[in-house]
Design a protein around this motif. Structure first.
Motif, PDB file in Angstrom:
ATOM      1  N   GLY A 234     -10.765 -15.204 -28.166  1.00  0.00           N
ATOM      2  CA  GLY A 234     -10.484 -15.907 -26.917  1.00  0.00           C
ATOM      3  C   GLY A 234     -11.301 -17.173 -26.808  1.00  0.00           C
ATOM      4  N   PRO A 235     -10.906 -18.096 -25.953  1.00  0.00           N
ATOM      5  CA  PRO A 235     -11.624 -19.361 -25.799  1.00  0.00           C
ATOM      6  C   PRO A 235     -12.992 -19.174 -25.151  1.00  0.00           C
ATOM      7  N   GLY A 236     -14.033 -19.555 -25.863  1.00  0.00           N
ATOM      8  CA  GLY A 236     -15.386 -19.410 -25.340  1.00  0.00           C
ATOM      9  C   GLY A 236     -15.906 -17.997 -25.381  1.00  0.00           C
ATOM     10  N   VAL A 237     -15.238 -17.110 -26.092  1.00  0.00           N
ATOM     11  CA  VAL A 237     -15.641 -15.707 -26.111  1.00  0.00           C
ATOM     12  C   VAL A 237     -17.055 -15.539 -26.671  1.00  0.00           C
ATOM     13  N   GLY A 238     -17.409 -16.410 -27.610  1.00  0.00           N
ATOM     14  CA  GLY A 238     -18.766 -16.384 -28.125  1.00  0.00           C
ATOM     15  C   GLY A 238     -19.597 -17.532 -27.592  1.00  0.00           C
ATOM     16  N   ASP A 239     -18.984 -18.692 -27.437  1.00  0.00           N
ATOM     17  CA  ASP A 239     -19.667 -19.918 -27.028  1.00  0.00           C
ATOM     18  C   ASP A 239     -19.152 -20.369 -25.676  1.00  0.00           C
ATOM     19  N   ASP A 240     -19.720 -19.923 -24.564  1.00  0.00           N
ATOM     20  CA  ASP A 240     -20.929 -19.134 -24.543  1.00  0.00           C
ATOM     21  C   ASP A 240     -20.793 -18.011 -23.518  1.00  0.00           C
ATOM     22  N   LYS A 241     -19.554 -17.584 -23.285  1.00  0.00           N
ATOM     23  CA  LYS A 241     -19.376 -16.534 -22.285  1.00  0.00           C
ATOM     24  C   LYS A 241     -19.952 -15.212 -22.760  1.00  0.00           C
ATOM     25  N   GLY A 242     -19.916 -14.998 -24.067  1.00  0.00           N
ATOM     26  CA  GLY A 242     -20.586 -13.823 -24.613  1.00  0.00           C
ATOM     27  C   GLY A 242     -22.080 -13.868 -24.385  1.00  0.00           C
ATOM     28  N   GLY A 243     -22.664 -15.068 -24.442  1.00  0.00           N
ATOM     29  CA  GLY A 243     -24.093 -15.207 -24.179  1.00  0.00           C
ATOM     30  C   GLY A 243     -24.450 -14.846 -22.760  1.00  0.00           C
ATOM     31  N   ILE A 244     -23.573 -15.188 -21.806  1.00  0.00           N
ATOM     32  CA  ILE A 244     -23.802 -14.818 -20.406  1.00  0.00           C
ATOM     33  C   ILE A 244     -23.790 -13.301 -20.249  1.00  0.00           C
ATOM     34  N   VAL A 245     -22.855 -12.659 -20.922  1.00  0.00           N
ATOM     35  CA  VAL A 245     -22.776 -11.190 -20.840  1.00  0.00           C
ATOM     36  C   VAL A 245     -24.008 -10.546 -21.457  1.00  0.00           C
ATOM     37  N   VAL A 246     -24.535 -11.117 -22.532  1.00  0.00           N
ATOM     38  CA  VAL A 246     -25.780 -10.608 -23.123  1.00  0.00           C
ATOM     39  C   VAL A 246     -26.908 -10.665 -22.095  1.00  0.00           C
ATOM     40  N   ILE A 247     -27.013 -11.769 -21.388  1.00  0.00           N
ATOM     41  CA  ILE A 247     -28.056 -11.899 -20.359  1.00  0.00           C
ATOM     42  C   ILE A 247     -27.916 -10.795 -19.310  1.00  0.00           C
TER      43      ILE A 247
ATOM     44  N   GLU B 192     -27.077 -19.052 -26.651  1.00  0.00           N
ATOM     45  CA  GLU B 192     -25.918 -19.385 -27.479  1.00  0.00           C
ATOM     46  C   GLU B 192     -25.927 -18.477 -28.705  1.00  0.00           C
ATOM     47  N   GLY B 193     -24.896 -18.627 -29.553  1.00  0.00           N
ATOM     48  CA  GLY B 193     -24.581 -17.618 -30.549  1.00  0.00           C
ATOM     49  C   GLY B 193     -25.647 -17.303 -31.584  1.00  0.00           C
TER      50      GLY B 193
ATOM     51  N   LEU C  82     -29.897 -16.467 -29.081  1.00  0.00           N
ATOM     52  CA  LEU C  82     -30.026 -15.104 -28.567  1.00  0.00           C
ATOM     53  C   LEU C  82     -28.702 -14.515 -28.096  1.00  0.00           C
ATOM     54  N   GLY C  83     -27.623 -15.281 -28.261  1.00  0.00           N
ATOM     55  CA  GLY C  83     -26.308 -14.786 -27.877  1.00  0.00           C
ATOM     56  C   GLY C  83     -25.669 -13.943 -28.968  1.00  0.00           C
ATOM     57  N   PRO C  84     -24.395 -13.604 -28.799  1.00  0.00           N
ATOM     58  CA  PRO C  84     -23.706 -12.719 -29.742  1.00  0.00           C
ATOM     59  C   PRO C  84     -23.247 -13.458 -30.988  1.00  0.00           C
ATOM     60  N   GLY C  85     -22.836 -12.696 -31.985  1.00  0.00           N
ATOM     61  CA  GLY C  85     -22.326 -13.271 -33.224  1.00  0.00           C
ATOM     62  C   GLY C  85     -20.813 -13.323 -33.231  1.00  0.00           C
TER      63      GLY C  85
ATOM     64  N   LEU D 115     -26.364  -5.324 -29.467  1.00  0.00           N
ATOM     65  CA  LEU D 115     -27.532  -5.608 -30.292  1.00  0.00           C
ATOM     66  C   LEU D 115     -28.418  -6.683 -29.669  1.00  0.00           C
ATOM     67  N   GLN D 116     -27.807  -7.792 -29.273  1.00  0.00           N
ATOM     68  CA  GLN D 116     -28.584  -8.898 -28.738  1.00  0.00           C
ATOM     69  C   GLN D 116     -29.128  -8.612 -27.342  1.00  0.00           C
ATOM     70  N   ALA D 117     -28.389  -7.849 -26.546  1.00  0.00           N
ATOM     71  CA  ALA D 117     -28.896  -7.476 -25.227  1.00  0.00           C
ATOM     72  C   ALA D 117     -30.099  -6.540 -25.353  1.00  0.00           C
ATOM     73  N   GLN D 118     -30.063  -5.641 -26.317  1.00  0.00           N
ATOM     74  CA  GLN D 118     -31.208  -4.767 -26.550  1.00  0.00           C
ATOM     75  C   GLN D 118     -32.429  -5.579 -26.962  1.00  0.00           C
ATOM     76  N   ARG D 119     -32.233  -6.486 -27.913  1.00  0.00           N
ATOM     77  CA  ARG D 119     -33.348  -7.350 -28.333  1.00  0.00           C
ATOM     78  C   ARG D 119     -33.917  -8.125 -27.146  1.00  0.00           C
ATOM     79  N   ALA D 120     -33.002  -8.723 -26.353  1.00  0.00           N
ATOM     80  CA  ALA D 120     -33.439  -9.554 -25.232  1.00  0.00           C
ATOM     81  C   ALA D 120     -34.159  -8.731 -24.168  1.00  0.00           C
ATOM     82  N   ALA D 121     -33.648  -7.535 -23.869  1.00  0.00           N
ATOM     83  CA  ALA D 121     -34.271  -6.696 -22.843  1.00  0.00           C
ATOM     84  C   ALA D 121     -35.695  -6.325 -23.232  1.00  0.00           C
ATOM     85  N   VAL D 122     -35.880  -5.961 -24.485  1.00  0.00           N
ATOM     86  CA  VAL D 122     -37.223  -5.593 -24.944  1.00  0.00           C
ATOM     87  C   VAL D 122     -38.129  -6.818 -24.944  1.00  0.00           C
ATOM     88  N   LEU D 123     -37.626  -7.943 -25.471  1.00  0.00           N
ATOM     89  CA  LEU D 123     -38.441  -9.161 -25.509  1.00  0.00           C
ATOM     90  C   LEU D 123     -38.851  -9.592 -24.112  1.00  0.00           C
TER      91      LEU D 123
END
Length: 439
Positions: free
Chosen positions: A136-149, A203-204, A398-401, A419-427
């Motif tokens: 999808g458009p922006g699924v990784g750049d960067d709407k996936g990054g928002i979901v990781v947050i 971002e990704g 720190l966003g998704p791949g 994966l990235q949300a787990q890393r971010a939460a711990v960090l």
């Protein structure tokens, strides 16, 4: 291809067995990892909702609609949400969310963006899920990054570590093409960076040779425009004493000397468009050129436009001066000027950025995911973190791949949301327990 989803906690457990020397997560950190894993389908559903809504940078209504979807998500976590109108800069606006925690602890600026490169006329729309791959458009750049947050913050709240955390989330609405003037378009982001101790850019995720990589540097993104004039005349006299060499030969000389004399590490300069004739001109928006000419007339004008990407302000200034010197060394009967538009500054690889990366790397090792590498800066474009790199230590990626960023068919590996949300939460939980470095 349809992929099966193996729970990430199972992957972590396997990694711990394979690497017994790795320190394990604390009980609280394990709880956050479990919480993120449990919210996987909720996260994918949110991603689908915001991806289906087109939010190309120039689709101001679409950007605002995405912000309206996201605001309640942050409010539910105890954040105070603010919409920052950017109509004066020719853009929709930004969504900022603020969480006040324990005084004297690390202040974190989280950066992502709501806009995409895909305007409504692009024809690339919708959300298609094939197992653990989504398109999808922006699924990784960067709407996936928002979901990781959001996934990371939810896990922190569930585990009790969000309460003490001082966080500002900055979701810009024009990362793909910052508004004008840039100082106005990025004023609120800069103000947040002046407050923060660290900046985390979502971002990704970058990977190299099968290894997750951290990003401690990103190059600038600047533009230049070259204009050449020359005395015209009959082509039979070209190269003769007192006769102009013509604008096209002068343009070719300049560009070829750029190619031969300027290359160095972490530097690129592309020529995006060029034309010459009698006359030749660049359009007002800089996206097209036009020219007419005859083979028996020495051309009087030539134009070109390109970009310049550097790793530091020092490199930017030095290369711009070298380009100017080449432009000024004119062929007989010609003159040339070059104008620079310095838009996205560089994010150089500082010791502070490296120290912050070391903390992320420690999280990765403690999760049993192995040691991360540092991604070459020439492999990443510029982003919003570049605007604050001179003010605060930061890391990006720190966003998704996924694949095909900025291209129709853009994908995300949905497993990397977790994966990235787990890393971010711990960090972020570890950072929240550390003292602030600024008053």
């Amino acid at each position: 291809m349809r992929l099966s989803r193996l729970p990430l906690l199972a992957l972590v457990a396997v990694a711990f067995v394979a690497t017994p020397a790795a320190a394990q997560l604390t009980e609280t950190e394990q709880a956050m990892a479990t919480s993120v894993e449990a919210g996987f389908e909720q996260d994918v559903a949110l991603l689908e909702r915001i991806v289906v809504q087109n939010s190309g940078t120039h689709n101001h209504d679409g950007v605002r609609k995405v912000a309206h979807m996201l605001a309640p998500e942050f409010e539910a976590l105890g954040f105070k949400v603010e919409w920052i109108d950017q109509s004066a800069a020719g853009r929709a606006g930004h969504l900022f969310a603020r969480h006040e925690g324990k005084p004297g602890t690390t202040k974190m600026l989280l950066i992502a963006h709501m806009d995409t490169v895909f305007e409504p006329v692009s024809g690339f729309e919708g959300f298609v899920r094939e197992g653990d791959i989504a398109i999808g458009p922006g699924v990784g750049d960067d709407k996936g990054g928002i979901v990781v947050i959001l996934a990371a913050l939810r896990a922190m709240k569930a585990a009790g570590t969000l309460a003490d955390a001082n966080i500002v989330v900055a979701l810009t609405g024009d990362e793909e093409e910052a508004g004008n003037p840039v100082d106005l378009a990025r004023a609120d982001l800069v103000k947040a960076a002046e407050w923060a101790d660290v900046a985390l850019d979502f971002e990704g995720l970058s990977r190299m040779d099968g290894r997750d990589m951290g990003v401690i540097a990103r190059r600038s993104a600047n533009n230049w425009a070259l204009r050449v004039t020359a005395a015209s005349g009959h082509s039979s006299g070209i190269f003769s004493e007192g006769v102009s060499y013509g604008a096209i030969y002068e343009l070719a000389r300049i560009l070829d000397r750029f190619r031969q004399e300027l290359p160095e590490e972490n530097l690129t300069f592309n020529v995006g468009v060029a034309a010459g004739g009698t006359p030749a001109e660049i359009s007002d928006d800089g996206l097209s050129v036009s020219a007419v000419g005859k083979t028996n007339i020495i051309p009087s004008e030539a134009v070109a436009r390109g970009d310049l990407r550097t790793i530091s302000i020092e490199q930017t200034d030095r290369i711009a001066a070298a380009m100017q010197a080449i432009v000024d060394d004119n062929l007989p009967g010609t003159d040339a000027t070059i104008e620079f538009a310095f838009r996205y500054p560089p994010m150089p690889p500082t010791e502070g950025n490296r120290a912050l990366f070391d903390k992320l790397n420690a999280v990765s090792i403690d999760m049993g995911l192995g040691e991360m590498g540092i991604y070459p800066p020439a492999g990443r474009g510029a982003g919003d973190i570049n605007f604050v790199a001179h003010l605060v230590d930061g890391i990006a990626g720190l966003g998704p791949g996924g694949t095909r960023s900025h291209a129709p068919g853009e994908t995300i590996n949905l497993l990397t949301l977790t994966l990235q949300a787990q890393r971010a939460a711990v960090l972020m939980s570890r950072l929240a327990a550390e003292p602030a470095t600024r008053d």
